[in-house]
Enzyme design. Sequence first.
Site, PDB file in Angstrom:
ATOM      1  CG  HIS A 306      31.878  45.869  36.566  1.00  0.00           C
ATOM      2  ND1 HIS A 306      31.684  44.574  36.814  1.00  0.00           N
ATOM      3  CD2 HIS A 306      30.587  46.438  36.806  1.00  0.00           C
ATOM      4  CE1 HIS A 306      30.459  44.454  37.505  1.00  0.00           C
ATOM      5  NE2 HIS A 306      29.734  45.739  37.232  1.00  0.00           N
ATOM      6  CG  ASP A 363      27.640  51.396  38.871  1.00  0.00           C
ATOM      7  OD1 ASP A 363      26.457  51.205  39.039  1.00  0.00           O
ATOM      8  OD2 ASP A 363      28.551  50.573  38.954  1.00  0.00           O
TER       9      ASP A 363
END
Length: 425
Positions: A306, A363
Amino acid sequence: MGQKIKFNYKDKEYEFPLIQGTEGEVGIDIKTLRSETGLITLDPGYKNTGSCISSITYLDGENGILRYRGYDIDDLANNSSFIEVSYLLIFGEMPSSNELNKFENDIRKECLVHEDITSILKSFPHGAHPMGVLASLTSALISFNPGSVDVNSEEKMYHAIVQLIAKFSVLTAWVHRKVRGLPLNYSDNSLPYVENLAQMMFKNPNEEYRSNPVITSALNKLLILHADHEQNCSTSTVRIVGSSEAGLFASISAGISALWGRLHGGANQAVIEMLEMIKRDGGDASKFMEKAKDKNHSFRLMGFGHRVYKNFDPRAKIIKKTADGILKDLGIEDPILDIAKNLEQEALNDKYFVDRKLYPNVDFYSGIIYRALEIPTEMFTVMFALGRLPGWIAQWREMRLNKEPIGRPRQIYNGSISRNTKSKG
């Protein structure tokens, strides 16, 4: 007297105050930099620039911390409803029982959408991307709810907030139904918000709808985990559009468009597209993990690591359990999801990924859950937008109440110097 930072420029010393947040973050207040020195800062992507002072969300990427109004994301995801968290984000405190009942009832009263909106929805071609449709329908709501643009009245602001939360769930469900070629379902005011969303999305016209607590719980957690994430691309867009005194609906519509991008809200869609590509190639997860480690290879592993969290994504830990539960309870058999589980195990046990802290992120797991719920891939970002809605509203409301100035970034010009048309020959 507070601390200051000093620097010299053209033989003159300048001082600028340091500002410290409640969690110890320190920033340099440079709002008078240009007027005092003639200088501006250059920070492409605003990675080192604070655009506002906010009391909504605290994010510590180095230590994997995410809190809404001081509440840890794990606490909220496991013990609260999405509407409770929405109230918390927007109004600053967890609602009392009476406040929550009123908020929920006010939302129920606004769950009808003007029938002309259905005509607009039907006018889009079948292949239109759901995010474009959602942004357009949200903008269209302005025409049917003109009072919602009055930002100077707290009463009207509250009414606009309730309207938007209510109608946005309907629009989300309708966009989903259009993608799947199904007739539209209307709101059932006897159901709680997330359960009502599920019936609008999944109820078949020839069957009685039976609520599935596994699905409702998963959706509730996903919406909470996506509800806010500090000053990301779409949130910053909502604030900067709202700073022009654009109305709430218009500002949210702009945020939807910002979220649409593959580098932002489209990441969970990119995860499933990657998994489908691996399946077409034969489904060998190990092969693609090796490609991901090769800096010279064009393959990029989606859903791992991330850009903010340098350790782990705290939301991923929560949603992983939900993903595991969904796959087990629904008895899902899907080769795409099998590949996903293989990639996950490879990453969690491969020294290359562990050393670089390239763990599966929110995600990755949200894409798996949406896939398991048979939500079309192109709808994933729409679901993200529904979750992010209360955060956008909270940020817009905070910006308006703080009377923040209109956003107007500067630039360093590097084009042609002064010239005239006579110099062409």
